[in-house]
Design a protein around this motif. Structure first.
Motif, PDB file in Angstrom:
ATOM      1  N   TYR A 246      62.077  33.046  48.834  1.00  0.00           N
ATOM      2  CA  TYR A 246      60.944  32.708  47.963  1.00  0.00           C
ATOM      3  C   TYR A 246      59.667  32.859  48.774  1.00  0.00           C
ATOM      4  O   TYR A 246      59.623  32.499  49.968  1.00  0.00           O
ATOM      5  CB  TYR A 246      61.063  31.274  47.452  1.00  0.00           C
ATOM      6  CG  TYR A 246      59.863  30.793  46.669  1.00  0.00           C
ATOM      7  CD1 TYR A 246      59.703  31.143  45.320  1.00  0.00           C
ATOM      8  CD2 TYR A 246      58.886  30.003  47.264  1.00  0.00           C
ATOM      9  CE1 TYR A 246      58.600  30.699  44.602  1.00  0.00           C
ATOM     10  CE2 TYR A 246      57.772  29.559  46.555  1.00  0.00           C
ATOM     11  CZ  TYR A 246      57.637  29.907  45.220  1.00  0.00           C
ATOM     12  OH  TYR A 246      56.544  29.480  44.506  1.00  0.00           O
ATOM     13  N   ASP A 247      58.638  33.406  48.147  1.00  0.00           N
ATOM     14  CA  ASP A 247      57.337  33.496  48.815  1.00  0.00           C
ATOM     15  C   ASP A 247      56.230  33.432  47.776  1.00  0.00           C
ATOM     16  O   ASP A 247      56.433  33.760  46.593  1.00  0.00           O
ATOM     17  CB  ASP A 247      57.218  34.793  49.625  1.00  0.00           C
ATOM     18  CG  ASP A 247      56.061  34.740  50.618  1.00  0.00           C
ATOM     19  OD1 ASP A 247      55.910  33.691  51.282  1.00  0.00           O
ATOM     20  OD2 ASP A 247      55.310  35.711  50.717  1.00  0.00           O
ATOM     21  N   VAL A 248      55.066  32.996  48.214  1.00  0.00           N
ATOM     22  CA  VAL A 248      53.909  32.893  47.333  1.00  0.00           C
ATOM     23  C   VAL A 248      52.654  33.158  48.153  1.00  0.00           C
ATOM     24  O   VAL A 248      52.584  32.788  49.332  1.00  0.00           O
ATOM     25  CB  VAL A 248      53.841  31.486  46.669  1.00  0.00           C
ATOM     26  CG1 VAL A 248      53.774  30.386  47.710  1.00  0.00           C
ATOM     27  CG2 VAL A 248      52.656  31.396  45.720  1.00  0.00           C
ATOM     28  N   HIS A 249      51.693  33.834  47.560  1.00  0.00           N
ATOM     29  CA  HIS A 249      50.396  34.030  48.196  1.00  0.00           C
ATOM     30  C   HIS A 249      49.292  33.889  47.161  1.00  0.00           C
ATOM     31  O   HIS A 249      49.427  34.352  46.017  1.00  0.00           O
ATOM     32  CB  HIS A 249      50.301  35.401  48.860  1.00  0.00           C
ATOM     33  CG  HIS A 249      50.982  35.461  50.192  1.00  0.00           C
ATOM     34  ND1 HIS A 249      50.594  34.698  51.265  1.00  0.00           N
ATOM     35  CD2 HIS A 249      52.054  36.177  50.614  1.00  0.00           C
ATOM     36  CE1 HIS A 249      51.391  34.952  52.289  1.00  0.00           C
ATOM     37  NE2 HIS A 249      52.283  35.840  51.918  1.00  0.00           N
ATOM     38  N   ALA A 250      48.235  33.246  47.587  1.00  0.00           N
ATOM     39  CA  ALA A 250      47.071  33.058  46.717  1.00  0.00           C
ATOM     40  C   ALA A 250      46.184  34.299  46.767  1.00  0.00           C
ATOM     41  O   ALA A 250      46.191  35.056  47.737  1.00  0.00           O
ATOM     42  CB  ALA A 250      46.289  31.822  47.160  1.00  0.00           C
TER      43      ALA A 250
ATOM     44  N   HIS B  86      58.410  39.854  51.629  1.00  0.00           N
ATOM     45  CA  HIS B  86      58.631  38.603  52.364  1.00  0.00           C
ATOM     46  C   HIS B  86      59.825  37.841  51.788  1.00  0.00           C
ATOM     47  O   HIS B  86      60.653  37.298  52.534  1.00  0.00           O
ATOM     48  CB  HIS B  86      57.381  37.725  52.314  1.00  0.00           C
ATOM     49  CG  HIS B  86      56.236  38.289  53.088  1.00  0.00           C
ATOM     50  ND1 HIS B  86      55.017  37.645  53.215  1.00  0.00           N
ATOM     51  CD2 HIS B  86      56.104  39.455  53.791  1.00  0.00           C
ATOM     52  CE1 HIS B  86      54.199  38.380  53.947  1.00  0.00           C
ATOM     53  NE2 HIS B  86      54.835  39.485  54.305  1.00  0.00           N
ATOM     54  N   ALA B  87      59.908  37.794  50.470  1.00  0.00           N
ATOM     55  CA  ALA B  87      61.035  37.105  49.837  1.00  0.00           C
ATOM     56  C   ALA B  87      62.355  37.805  50.160  1.00  0.00           C
ATOM     57  O   ALA B  87      63.381  37.157  50.410  1.00  0.00           O
ATOM     58  CB  ALA B  87      60.818  37.024  48.333  1.00  0.00           C
TER      59      ALA B  87
ATOM     60  N   VAL C 146      64.653  41.475  43.693  1.00  0.00           N
ATOM     61  CA  VAL C 146      63.425  40.688  43.795  1.00  0.00           C
ATOM     62  C   VAL C 146      62.840  40.502  42.401  1.00  0.00           C
ATOM     63  O   VAL C 146      62.868  41.426  41.576  1.00  0.00           O
ATOM     64  CB  VAL C 146      62.398  41.350  44.743  1.00  0.00           C
ATOM     65  CG1 VAL C 146      61.994  42.735  44.261  1.00  0.00           C
ATOM     66  CG2 VAL C 146      61.173  40.475  44.919  1.00  0.00           C
ATOM     67  N   THR C 147      62.356  39.291  42.123  1.00  0.00           N
ATOM     68  CA  THR C 147      61.672  38.989  40.862  1.00  0.00           C
ATOM     69  C   THR C 147      60.254  38.557  41.185  1.00  0.00           C
ATOM     70  O   THR C 147      60.044  37.622  41.980  1.00  0.00           O
ATOM     71  CB  THR C 147      62.393  37.869  40.099  1.00  0.00           C
ATOM     72  OG1 THR C 147      63.722  38.281  39.785  1.00  0.00           O
ATOM     73  CG2 THR C 147      61.658  37.549  38.797  1.00  0.00           C
ATOM     74  N   LEU C 148      59.285  39.221  40.589  1.00  0.00           N
ATOM     75  CA  LEU C 148      57.868  38.933  40.802  1.00  0.00           C
ATOM     76  C   LEU C 148      57.355  38.104  39.628  1.00  0.00           C
ATOM     77  O   LEU C 148      57.628  38.418  38.461  1.00  0.00           O
ATOM     78  CB  LEU C 148      57.085  40.229  40.932  1.00  0.00           C
ATOM     79  CG  LEU C 148      57.574  41.126  42.088  1.00  0.00           C
ATOM     80  CD1 LEU C 148      57.087  42.552  41.913  1.00  0.00           C
ATOM     81  CD2 LEU C 148      57.102  40.566  43.422  1.00  0.00           C
TER      82      LEU C 148
ATOM     83  N   ALA D 170      57.257  35.184  44.312  1.00  0.00           N
ATOM     84  CA  ALA D 170      58.408  36.090  44.247  1.00  0.00           C
ATOM     85  C   ALA D 170      59.657  35.346  44.683  1.00  0.00           C
ATOM     86  O   ALA D 170      59.624  34.539  45.614  1.00  0.00           O
ATOM     87  CB  ALA D 170      58.189  37.307  45.142  1.00  0.00           C
ATOM     88  N   THR D 171      60.738  35.601  43.981  1.00  0.00           N
ATOM     89  CA  THR D 171      62.057  35.151  44.418  1.00  0.00           C
ATOM     90  C   THR D 171      62.898  36.388  44.722  1.00  0.00           C
ATOM     91  O   THR D 171      62.643  37.465  44.183  1.00  0.00           O
ATOM     92  CB  THR D 171      62.762  34.305  43.342  1.00  0.00           C
ATOM     93  OG1 THR D 171      62.996  35.121  42.186  1.00  0.00           O
ATOM     94  CG2 THR D 171      61.910  33.103  42.951  1.00  0.00           C
ATOM     95  N   ALA D 172      63.888  36.237  45.584  1.00  0.00           N
ATOM     96  CA  ALA D 172      64.729  37.382  45.948  1.00  0.00           C
ATOM     97  C   ALA D 172      66.128  36.913  46.276  1.00  0.00           C
ATOM     98  O   ALA D 172      66.352  35.742  46.631  1.00  0.00           O
ATOM     99  CB  ALA D 172      64.131  38.125  47.144  1.00  0.00           C
ATOM    100  N   SER D 173      67.064  37.827  46.154  1.00  0.00           N
ATOM    101  CA  SER D 173      68.432  37.580  46.603  1.00  0.00           C
ATOM    102  C   SER D 173      68.936  38.812  47.332  1.00  0.00           C
ATOM    103  O   SER D 173      68.501  39.936  47.059  1.00  0.00           O
ATOM    104  CB  SER D 173      69.355  37.242  45.426  1.00  0.00           C
ATOM    105  OG  SER D 173      69.510  38.363  44.577  1.00  0.00           O
ATOM    106  N   ALA D 174      69.835  38.585  48.276  1.00  0.00           N
ATOM    107  CA  ALA D 174      70.454  39.674  49.039  1.00  0.00           C
ATOM    108  C   ALA D 174      71.938  39.393  49.156  1.00  0.00           C
ATOM    109  O   ALA D 174      72.341  38.270  49.495  1.00  0.00           O
ATOM    110  CB  ALA D 174      69.831  39.788  50.426  1.00  0.00           C
ATOM    111  N   THR D 175      72.739  40.398  48.866  1.00  0.00           N
ATOM    112  CA  THR D 175      74.174  40.311  49.071  1.00  0.00           C
ATOM    113  C   THR D 175      74.548  41.245  50.207  1.00  0.00           C
ATOM    114  O   THR D 175      74.209  42.434  50.173  1.00  0.00           O
ATOM    115  CB  THR D 175      74.950  40.699  47.805  1.00  0.00           C
ATOM    116  OG1 THR D 175      74.543  39.851  46.725  1.00  0.00           O
ATOM    117  CG2 THR D 175      76.454  40.555  48.022  1.00  0.00           C
TER     118      THR D 175
END
Length: 393
Positions: free
Chosen positions: A240-244, A275-276, A329-331, A381-386
């Motif tokens: 998970y990441d966030v930027h203003a 980043h996520a 990744v989901t934005l 943004a959220t992300a997953s990696a397999t």
């Protein structure tokens, strides 16, 4: 002090591989997530005793080779000939200026050569001048006549399967190939047979049962299954990441420069998507997070392009002997609109990570005008990696 001998390796990759079925030359097909030729070359390129790696290619394959073997150290490729023998001769002539003492000749269709086998080849050539790796025959072999009837049963204890890399004193095998060319002999199926023809004694050393040549479609199926069974430790990580938003005229999202009325407030380029993804990969590895590897307190990461962070995370997987199965990744934002750029972002992530685009998903959603993303104060943004790793004891 004894002078260390200089070792060169020739990778023969000029064949068409027709018996392997459709899909182009077999050396550029993928097995276990890597091209066959990359797998075959890498152990020589990284071996501490191999000074020079000389690929020999079909003239039409240069672009495929450059893509498949990007990042590996090697000589400019030599053009191969109509036969394997001619291709090896071309590779030997290309090495004249390098003046190696020993040369290892390896088929690019053998992608599972090990560092230990290479070391044994170098040692054997140093001791004997000409040596090949062999493995024992476990089945009974029959000689048949023209009608298909059994003519003889050779003594199994004396039979061996020849492999590569075959190892020689460089000057000796070069002269053997030159002599064969002068005499019009082009029918030798391996370099040991050519060396025997010139009167050389060819020694043997311990081969490797896994160092098998990929020849038929069934070979690829078998090795895919074998590699999949080795990578049975399947892991999933999330990020998970966030930027203003701040001053600026663009934002970086998933490695793509996106025009926007604002920029990101961030220490690096603020790419929330990458980043996520980095955090997701590191999470799957149980290897900390992006901040522990690239701390914002370190000035060298100020303004840094986030593609290097993703490349680093991907390399961490490779170092563990693993491979990435999927990245998602989901934005979360109102603007900019992600939909028109979705496939561009997927392609960019594929380029950075070295994965096929079919293993990468980019999605987008809004927060229905709720919260900081709904007020267009920033992007999350959220992300997953397999990933798949070898089982550890």
């Amino acid at each position: 002090m004894v002078k260390s001998e200089r070792t060169a390796a020739i990778l023969v990759a000029a064949g068409r591989g027709l018996r392997a079925g459709s899909g182009g030359p077999k050396q550029y097909r993928v097995v276990g997530g890597q091209t066959v030729i990359f797998r075959a070359m890498q152990p020589f390129c990284t071996h501490p005793q191999v000074s020079v790696v000389q690929p020999v290619l079909h003239p039409e394959d240069a672009a495929m080779f450059n893509t498949a073997c990007a990042g590996l150290r090697h000589q400019p490729p030599a053009n191969g000939g109509a036969t394997r023998q001619a291709s090896v001769h071309a590779g030997l002539e290309a090495l004249v200026g390098e003046k190696p003492d020993i040369v290892l000749i390896h088929d690019a269709a053998r992608p599972f050569v090990s560092e230990g086998l290479i070391s044994r080849a170098i040692d054997a050539a140093s001791r004997t001048g000409a040596a090949i790796p062999t493995v024992a025959v476990t089945d009974t072999i029959k000689l048949v006549d023209a009608d298909g009837n059994v003519a003889d049963t050779p003594e199994r204890a004396r039979l061996r399967i020849a492999q590569t890399p075959q190892a020689f004193r460089y000057d000796v095998i070069l002269e053997a190939h030159r002599r064969a060319a002068r005499d019009g002999r082009s029918d030798f199926t391996d370099d040991a047979a050519l060396a025997e023809w010139t009167g050389l004694t060819v020694a043997t050393f311990e081969g490797d049962a896994l160092n098998m040549k990929l020849t038929t479609p069934e070979d690829f199926v078998r090795e895919e299954a074998r590699l999949a069974s080795l990578l049975g430790d399947i892991r999933t990580g999330t990020g998970y990441d966030v930027h203003a938003f701040g001053e600026g005229d663009h934002v970086m999202i998933c490695g793509v420069r996106v025009p926007h009325a604002k920029g990101f407030l961030a220490h690096s380029d603020g790419d929330v998507g990458l980043h996520a993804l980095v955090d997701a990969i590191l999470g799957a590895l149980a290897d900390g997070d992006i901040g522990s590897h690239f701390p914002p307190s370190d000035a060298k990461w100020k303004g840094a392009s986030s593609d290097q962070f993703l490349k680093y995370a991907v390399e961490r997987v490779a170092t563990r002997g693993g491979r990435i199965a999927n990245l998602e990744v989901t934005l979360i934002c109102e603007r900019p609109k992600i939909g028109p750029l979705r496939d561009t972002m997927r392609a960019r992530i594929a380029e950075i990570s070295g994965l096929d685009i079919s293993r990468i998903a980019v999605k987008a959603t809004t927060s229905e005008r709720l919260g900081f993303t709904g007020r267009e104060e920033g992007i999350a943004a959220t992300a997953s990696a397999t990933i798949r790793l070898p089982w550890s004891v």
